[in-house]
Design a protein around this motif. Structure first.
Motif, short mmCIF file in Angstrom:
data_model
loop_
_atom_site.label_atom_id
_atom_site.label_comp_id
_atom_site.label_asym_id
_atom_site.label_seq_id
_atom_site.Cartn_x
_atom_site.Cartn_y
_atom_site.Cartn_z
N VAL A 180 -113.13 -56.34 -23.92
CA VAL A 180 -111.83 -57.45 -23.63
C VAL A 180 -112.67 -58.80 -24.03
O VAL A 180 -114.02 -58.84 -23.96
N ASP A 181 -111.73 -59.75 -24.14
CA ASP A 181 -112.20 -60.90 -24.65
C ASP A 181 -112.47 -61.87 -23.20
O ASP A 181 -113.39 -62.78 -23.33
N ALA A 182 -111.90 -61.74 -22.41
CA ALA A 182 -111.90 -62.53 -21.03
C ALA A 182 -111.60 -61.53 -20.04
O ALA A 182 -110.98 -60.45 -20.12
N VAL A 183 -111.99 -62.08 -18.83
CA VAL A 183 -111.84 -60.98 -17.37
C VAL A 183 -111.30 -62.08 -16.21
O VAL A 183 -111.96 -63.04 -16.40
N ILE A 184 -110.09 -61.33 -15.67
CA ILE A 184 -109.92 -62.18 -14.40
C ILE A 184 -110.28 -61.21 -13.01
O ILE A 184 -109.81 -60.03 -13.08
N TRP A 185 -111.45 -61.79 -12.51
CA TRP A 185 -111.79 -61.01 -11.25
C TRP A 185 -110.95 -61.36 -10.17
O TRP A 185 -110.86 -62.72 -9.78
N VAL A 186 -110.42 -60.45 -9.51
CA VAL A 186 -109.21 -60.85 -8.55
C VAL A 186 -110.15 -60.30 -7.17
O VAL A 186 -110.38 -59.10 -6.76
#
Length: 629
Positions: free
Chosen positions: A226-232
């Protein structure tokens, strides 16, 4: 504090999702295109109501009829040059580095090529998190529809689910291996028609701490693409060691394409949310993740509640700016190159300034000259010159005496000296050559990374095979003392030794132009001695008239003049003999140096040039590093 999961917050939301998916299946592909049911019908209704408005066309989520998509074309910048340099670096290093060392760099090149062939209008962002962190609830809040299941069942998300805001993302989703039945579109509304989000592809991942191994494998696979990641993260697991040690810390260089969201802040009373957020920032700083504060590039860290919607608009706005910039893929690839370069640093960055300096070359030449006997050869040539002068200009009586002393001996003094040479000298000469090669190889490899130092040493030792024999041949041709014996002791056999013994003596040195005059003068002195002596004998026996003075003076002139001529010749030849010996030493020294240079120094220099080439490529790869490495 009572633990409340995102599924507890979102009860009821998950019940209709399976129904929607079933309905979508019933209505799917009646016209040859995928229709995911309720969402597609709402999109069509919204498009019909607002036909005059500039609303994006909501194509089927499967994107079977994908329109023409522009290939990935990054803006002018350092990325193309860095990729080219990395590609050349890997190509130049394959013969020197093992496959495992270059595996990560090769993977980065393959993934970069695959990403560049796909759409540059889309930004793929993954939503990742631990079990119960609320990532699926946040995914649904951003999409404006309950696309991803939420509930008490663990793990709830078993496969990646994608939501694409615009058409043309099928190739990207195929690369992520997201099945067509799990590709969705956002709910028609402000979230779907937000101009800043056009081009966004949001992917909800399984739990990274799932008990199912295949779920964790899917997370690792998708995160690498992926190009970016959102860590929750949630207030209970934000400091989980598995998250920080397995993901955040190794991906510290990807800070610019990383969002870290503290979810479920509605569960924290008062200022507890701020305290937890500050502690999360501290942990991220310890992980080496640069935080994007005060306008500086870095990771985005914020808190929100996906259940109540508090902070979700702010996150959507940040994602919109991030997507509209269309640089996420370039940043991700640059970060991947940085990570690959950091892993390769130990095999490309040398300590100090390795190489072959003039001093090392001269010392190598000196050791070879010593091993081949250049100094002894020069001294022997000088003695030979003087010996020839002594034979040509010396008195006959002195030559007769020397012949008497040497009569009955097995050979000349030189051959006798060679015969008396201890047999250990052969091994000592070979050891000197090996020591010279070992020292110059260590000097050249000093400070080089391990693989390149080994390559330099191998080049030196491979080229040194047969060097002692080649030096023996040079010594034989020059007639150096001990050359015949060294030739007979090499690996090439005793044949060369016999040839050396037969023809190993150097040619006689040239005579200066004045030598005939000196020989004539010495012959005249000898004739004077003979003439004076015969004159005296004739007077003694009464054949000639008595008169001792004149014949005595003539004989004395011959007796004294002979040694004087010899001494004058010895003084006159001292300089030429020395120069002749030095010239012989220089020729043998240069021949040994040329042999050593061709067999050892040139291969070593070639390896050093190869290392400098890959070092230049590595510098190009790391020149615009975003991690500061």
């Amino acid at each position: 504090m009572t633990a409340v999961t995102d599924e507890d917050h979102g009860k009821g939301k998950g019940k209709g999702d399976s129904g929607k998916e079933a309905g979508g299946a019933k209505s799917g592909r009646e016209d040859g295109r995928w229709d995911d049911g309720l969402i597609a019908r709402r999109a069509a209704a919204a498009a019909a109501r607002d036909a005059d408005a500039p609303v994006p066309v909501l194509a089927p989520a499967d994107d079977d009829a994908e329109p023409q998509v522009e290939a990935y074309a990054p803006a002018d910048g350092p990325l193309p040059a860095r990729l080219d340099a990395l590609r050349e670096l890997v190509g130049l290093s394959r013969a020197r580095l093992d496959r495992d060392t270059l595996a990560e760099a090769g993977r980065v090149l393959d993934e970069a090529a695959a990403r560049q062939r796909l759409s540059s209008r889309h930004t793929v962002i993954a939503v990742a998190g631990a079990t119960g962190s609320g990532k699926s609830t946040l995914f649904n809040a951003l999409a404006g529809a309950p696309i991803s299941d939420t509930g008490l069942r663990r793990p709830t998300t078993s496969q990646p689910i994608a939501c694409s805001w615009t058409d043309g993302a099928a190739g990207l989703l195929d690369r992520l291996a997201v099945p067509g039945r799990l590709r969705r579109r956002p709910h028609p509304g402000p979230a779907a028609f937000d101009e800043a989000l056009q081009g966004l592809v949001l992917v909800d991942l399984p739990d990274h701490d799932s008990a199912a191994t295949e779920h964790r494998d899917q997370v690792d696979r998708v995160l690498a693409l992926v190009d970016a990641v959102i860590w929750v993260v949630d207030p209970e697991k934000y400091a989980d060691a598995a998250l920080h040690e397995r993901y955040l810390r190794p991906l510290a260089g990807h800070a610019e394409v990383t969002f870290v969201v503290l979810n479920q802040t509605d569960r924290l009373p008062g200022e507890a949310a701020d305290l937890v957020l500050d502690d999360l920032r501290r942990l991220l700083d310890e992980d080496g993740i640069a935080l994007g504060e005060h306008g500086e590039p870095g990771a985005t860290v914020m808190s929100l509640s996906a259940l109540t919607g508090d902070g979700v608009p702010e996150l959507r706005e940040m994602i919109g700016r991030f997507v509209s910039d269309r640089t996420a893929a370039t940043r991700r690839l640059s970060a991947d190159i940085d990570a690959a370069a950091a892993r390769l640093r130990r095999v490309y960055v040398a300590e100090g300034r390795p190489g072959l300096g003039e001093r090392a070359r001269e010392e190598f030449t000196d050791r070879l000259a010593e091993a081949v006997g250049a100094t002894a050869a020069g001294q022997a040539a000088e003695r030979e010159w003087r010996r020839n002068a002594s034979r040509a200009c010396g008195t006959p009586w002195l030559r007769l005496w020397r012949w008497y002393e040497n009569r009955g001996l097995p050979g000349s003094l030189d051959r006798m000296g060679q015969a008396l040479t201890p047999p250990e000298e052969e091994l000592t000469a070979r050891q000197r050559v090996e020591q010279a090669v070992r020292i110059v190889a260590d000097d050249a490899a000093d400070g080089l990374p391990g693989p390149w130092a080994q390559a330099v040493r191998e080049a030196a030792f491979t080229g040194a095979r047969g060097l002692p024999e080649a030096l023996d041949e040079l010594a034989v041709e020059a007639g150096a003392p001990g050359a015949a014996k060294r030739g007979g002791g090499t690996e090439t056999g005793k044949g060369k030794g016999k040839v050396a013994q037969l023809g190993g003596r150097p040619p006689k040195p040239p005579r200066p132009k004045w030598w005939p005059a000196a020989v004539l003068a010495q012959a005249s002195m000898t004739l004077l001695q003979i003439f004076g002596g015969l004159w005296l004998v004739g007077q003694i026996i009464g054949v000639l008239e008595p008169g001792l003075v004149t014949p005595a003076l003539i004989m004395l002139a011959g007796v004294v003049g002979g040694p004087l001529v010899e001494w004058a010749c010895a003084a006159a030849i001292r300089g030429p003999a020395r120069r002749y010996g030095q010239d012989a030493e220089r020729r043998l020294r240069e021949a040994a140096a040329g042999c050593g240079r061709a067999r050892v120094l040139d291969p070593v220099a070639a390896e050093l040039v190869r290392y400098r080439e890959v070092r230049e490529r590595y510098v190009t790869v790391t020149e615009f590093s975003t991690t500061g490495r």
